[in-house]
Enzyme design. Structure first.
Site, PDB file in Angstrom:
ATOM      1  N   HIS A  28      40.095 106.327  -0.582  1.00 19.56           N
ATOM      2  CA  HIS A  28      39.729 106.837   0.736  1.00 19.56           C
ATOM      3  C   HIS A  28      40.892 107.600   1.340  1.00 19.56           C
ATOM      4  O   HIS A  28      42.049 107.249   1.144  1.00 19.56           O
ATOM      5  CB  HIS A  28      39.294 105.692   1.663  1.00 19.56           C
TER       6      HIS A  28
ATOM      7  N   ASP B  12      48.371 103.517   1.975  1.00 28.41           N
ATOM      8  CA  ASP B  12      46.973 103.186   2.248  1.00 28.41           C
ATOM      9  C   ASP B  12      46.281 104.393   2.885  1.00 28.41           C
ATOM     10  O   ASP B  12      46.243 104.525   4.105  1.00 28.41           O
ATOM     11  CB  ASP B  12      46.916 101.980   3.181  1.00 28.41           C
TER      12      ASP B  12
ATOM     13  N   GLU C  21      36.925 104.389   5.596  1.00 25.80           N
ATOM     14  CA  GLU C  21      37.051 103.077   4.952  1.00 25.80           C
ATOM     15  C   GLU C  21      37.681 102.042   5.867  1.00 25.80           C
ATOM     16  O   GLU C  21      37.311 100.861   5.829  1.00 25.80           O
ATOM     17  CB  GLU C  21      37.892 103.222   3.675  1.00 25.80           C
ATOM     18  N   GLU C  22      38.617 102.465   6.698  1.00 17.73           N
ATOM     19  CA  GLU C  22      39.445 101.518   7.432  1.00 17.73           C
ATOM     20  C   GLU C  22      38.656 100.634   8.395  1.00 17.73           C
ATOM     21  O   GLU C  22      39.034  99.497   8.643  1.00 17.73           O
ATOM     22  CB  GLU C  22      40.535 102.268   8.206  1.00 17.73           C
TER      23      GLU C  22
ATOM     24  N   GLU D 229      43.636 101.467  -4.027  1.00 20.14           N
ATOM     25  CA  GLU D 229      43.885 101.027  -2.662  1.00 20.14           C
ATOM     26  C   GLU D 229      45.377 100.884  -2.409  1.00 20.14           C
ATOM     27  O   GLU D 229      46.194 100.960  -3.327  1.00 20.14           O
ATOM     28  CB  GLU D 229      43.202  99.681  -2.384  1.00 20.14           C
TER      29      GLU D 229
ATOM     30  N   HIS E 190      49.879  99.328   7.608  1.00 22.51           N
ATOM     31  CA  HIS E 190      49.187  99.766   8.830  1.00 22.51           C
ATOM     32  C   HIS E 190      50.155  99.999   9.987  1.00 22.51           C
ATOM     33  O   HIS E 190      49.774  99.833  11.156  1.00 22.51           O
ATOM     34  CB  HIS E 190      48.113  98.746   9.248  1.00 22.51           C
TER      35      HIS E 190
END
Length: 811
Positions: A99, A111, A137-138, A163, A237
């Site tokens: 993604h 990510d 996706e997140e 991923e 993140h």
């Protein structure tokens, strides 16, 4: 000294040979595991993969945060399409997925931009391959769900999902739907495979609270693999998920590219089924130990009283019972003290594992060494040496086998019911101890014994037999060997020599047997457990304390114990008092902001640090009434919220919005009741493409989005019997007007009292749109957090959106 004397000094079961060999074995194991765990160098021949181009693509794709609900996301999508062009597959079966959206607080280098640029290098495969470089996706795995509606999903039967659950390092194959796809990940194309079942079990049991597109493909009946980065979870993140903040740089990118190509074309990996891992091994006959008494050690009881003989007998019985019980005593003491140590960490400095896992590991290992050695070595004889070490070795080996057999039974009978495969190391440990026990049994059958002097002669330092003098008759001289009855070997001239100290009940170990036993019992389980420990802790080094530079045997043992004790005390005390976070291993705090009547900012984090170290640094919280409470969705954390002033109110932005226009509402909506238990809801978010509809006291039993072709929900994701609490709406177009018809169960309400709320979300802010994607979106409170957070803390999102604005309705 004869040749046999020299061989015995090196190969006999004595302290110095065993210490030296143990140090060498553990050093070899640790260094090998640690070296192989590092990222390998990029080879000169990349076999057609353009690493430099992928590195350039990575800089473009992860130049800035680009969540789905941002215009920067569109820029990334356009870049990928321009780079690849239109690619069509007439037939196929192999699905590659990654993604390209990131979270709003990170550039998404790991990510999942590295997964994206990896797939961009695979566009010219040797077989037909479907590339699903998806979006959204997140916050809901929306891209994978959308792909399953595409006709190409019907020709996919095997998949590989890429991923990034951390910030670089070495990627791991951490989930597989079955063993069959793993066999394709074997061969020359993956010279450095990295996988472990531990991660799959952590995901299955909720230990790792995350999700990937893998679950969507698995639910659809496809077979495949999940390949992801896992190192540096504290940077996941956050702003440190970037090219400067990633671990490994180009080597990390190459590791993913290399592994992905192997999955496409064939590679090599050792694969065990669950049935293979668990075997109950029948406990065979006990190992027979033969005890050969030292010559001249017979005890003469003629001069002993009855009480002395009784005391001696009781002492022998007690010694025998202790020899059988000391292993289990050491096990109980070690486990108990380890539990106490963990309680100490939890209550004194629970976050130390976050930044200093190696320090905690050293503390645990040294305590385990101390408790095990002190219990097993008790009691020492008068010379400070463990009596009869050869016999104790056999006894401990047998009891270790019994213990590992019990563990194997437990893992087979109990753990197998819940399908846990990460205890495979118990099977290897039990097998190694079994082989070592068999060798010990053969050693006893062959009458293997310790070294004895050749031809009745004694080596240097030999005791001489001499005729006693009159003053020596009846006296006790422990350092002189006396023979009151002369024989034909008695020298004509009496000679005496002081006797060097010799341990009572000492035993010269059999030559060579212990080495084979050591090699069978130690290396394999240590390698497996160390591999698991490194993956779990994310450590890059590990140490086992031992010593091999003795002045004397007794000095060595005492010195080694004191060194380990000092390391344990220092490491434990330091780990209890040191600050647990750093810029390299930062503390995550979760940001959210919402608007109903007023704008409220919330931060979530550990209560030990949130109010005292974080909020005190934020100007918008100065002098405000800050409300703190337990986080509802993050156990163990605390959420603090406060109302902000006008200067901290966000702006949604939008290309068609300027200061001369009348301010438009953040959320526009209309709610019309169409029946006793149905309504039509229309909603639009200004410069947003993500909204949510929620009923307060009712559960939605049916809904339909007008204009989606009446597709409804995907197969396997039907509305549950108890209904839905909310509906999340997504679109590719900003400012999309959503029309939704909803129904709730009959009898839940009467007309006029159905309540609910409508919210839309925003994720764009100024510092995240530097260089592209800027449309005027502002979130000043987040910018404040980014500016004033301590260097040992970093912010990430708490919800799908950074800012939510909502309105309530009643119909």
């Amino acid at each position: 000294m004869s040749i046999r004397d020299r061989v015995a000094a090196v190969l006999a079961f004595n302290t110095i040979p065993t210490t030296v060999l143990l140090v060498l074995i553990y050093a070899a194991i640790f260094s090998t595991v640690l070296v192989t765990d590092n990222l390998p160098a990029v080879p000169k021949n990349t076999r057609g993969l353009a690493l430099d181009q992928a590195w350039l693509d990575l800089h473009q794709v992860s130049a800035r945060p680009h969540p789905f609900n941002s215009h920067a996301n569109d820029l990334v999508r356009e870049y990928i399409r321009d780079r690849l062009g239109d690619v069509a597959s007439p037939a196929g079966g192999f699905l590659l997925s990654a993604h390209f959206d990131s979270v709003s607080t990170a550039s998404g280098t790991t990510d999942d931009s590295m997964g994206v640029v990896t797939l961009m290098q695979m566009v010219e495969p040797r077989r037909t391959v479907i590339f699903n470089i998806n979006n959204g996706e997140e916050d809901g795995l929306n891209g994978a769900h959308a792909f399953m509606e595409h006709p190409w999903a019907n020709i996919s039967d095997v998949f590989l999902n890429l991923e990034g659950a951390a910030a670089g390092g070495r990627p791991v194959m951490f989930r597989a739907t079955a063993t069959a796809p793993l066999y394709s990940w074997t061969g020359d194309h993956v010279p450095h495979p990295h996988a472990n079942v531990l991660f799959a079990e952590a995901f299955a049991r909720g230990v790792i609270r995350s999700g990937t597109d893998y679950s969507v493909y698995e639910q659809a009946g496809l077979h495949g693999l999940d390949f992801a980065f896992y190192r540096g979870r504290s940077r996941y993140h956050t702003k440190y998920d970037s090219i400067p903040g990633m671990e490994g740089g180009k080597r990390a990118l190459w590791a993913m590219m290399e592994g992905t190509r192997g999955a496409m074309f064939g590679a090599a990996l050792v694969v065990f089924s669950l049935e293979t891992l668990f075997h109950i091994v029948r406990l065979g006959r006990g190992i027979r130990h033969r005890h050969r008494s030292r010559a001249g050690a017979n005890v003469n009881h003629r001069n002993e009283t009855m009480s002395e003989r009784t005391l001696s007998a009781l002492k022998k019985v007690g010694t025998g019972l202790w020899d059988l019980a000391k292993f289990w005593a050491a096990l109980v003491v070690t486990v108990g003290l380890q539990a106490a140590l963990i309680v100490g960490y939890v209550n004194i400095n629970p976050f130390i594992l976050h930044s200093h896992p190696l320090l905690v590991l050293i503390s645990v290992l040294t305590l385990a060494y101390l408790t095990t050695v002190l219990v097993l070595a008790f009691p020492l004889n008068k010379h400070g040496i463990v009596p009869a070490p050869e016999l104790q070795k056999h006894s401990i080996l047998l009891q270790t086998y019994v213990f590992t057999w019990l563990l194997l039974v437990f893992s087979t009978v109990v753990l197998r019911k819940i399908e846990i495969g990460s205890s495979y190391w118990i099977t290897a440990w039990n097998a190694g101890v079994l082989l070592g026990s068999i060798v010990a049994y053969v050693e006893g059958m062959t009458s293997a014994r310790g070294f004895e002097p050749e031809n009745g002669t004694e080596p240097e330092g030999q005791r001489y037999v001499g005729a006693p003098t009159s003053t020596q008759m009846g006296s006790k001289h422990p350092e002189l060997l006396q023979d009151p009855q002369p024989t034909e070997i008695t020298p004509l001239v009496r000679r005496e020599r002081s006797l060097p100290p010799r341990p009572a009940e000492g035993e010269q170990g059999a030559i060579g047997w212990w080495i084979l036993q050591l090699l069978l019992v130690v290396p394999v389980p240590v390698i497996l457990v160390l591999h698991i420990a490194i993956m779990v802790l994310g450590a890059v080094g590990q140490t086992l304390t031992d010593g091999n530079d003795p002045v004397s045997i007794s000095t060595l043992i005492r010195l080694l114990t004191f060194i380990v004790l000092a390391i344990f005390v220092l490491s434990t005390v330091y780990a209890w008092v040191v600050f647990p976070f750093s810029q390299k291993s930062p503390l995550k705090v979760y940001f959210a902001q919402s608007k109903s009547n007023v704008v409220v900012t919330t931060l979530t984090g550990p209560k030990q640090f949130l109010a005292s170290h974080i909020l005190t640094e934020l100007p918008s919280a100065f002098g405000k009434s800050v409300e703190c409470y337990d986080a509802p969705d993050k156990p163990g954390l605390q959420t603090c919220s406060w109302e902000v002033g006008d200067e901290m109110v966000p702006s949604p932005g939008g290309r068609k919005v300027n200061s001369s226009e009348i301010e438009k509402p953040w959320v526009s909506s209309s709610v019309v009741r169409t029946g006793s238990n149905s309504a039509r809801i229309t909603v639009r978010g200004l410069n947003s493409r993500s909204c949510t509809v929620q009923l307060a006291d009712q559960r939605i039993s049916k809904f339909m989005v007008i204009g989606d072709g009446e597709k409804g929900l995907q197969e396997g994701y039907e509305i549950p019997e108890k209904g839905l609490q909310q509906i999340r709406l997504w679109s590719r177009d900003f400012g999309k007007v959503f029309e939704v018809e909803v129904e709730w169960k009959d009898g839940d309400t009467s007309e006029g009292d159905t309540k609910g709320s409508i919210t839309c979300g925003w994720a764009e802010y100024e510092s995240a749109t530097v260089g592209g994607g800027r449309t005027g979106g502002k979130i000043p409170s987040l910018e404040e957090v980014l500016q004033f957070l301590p260097e040992w803390a970093v912010v990430t999102k708490a919800n799908a959106a950074l800012f939510d604005a909502g309105i309530s309705f009643s119909i």
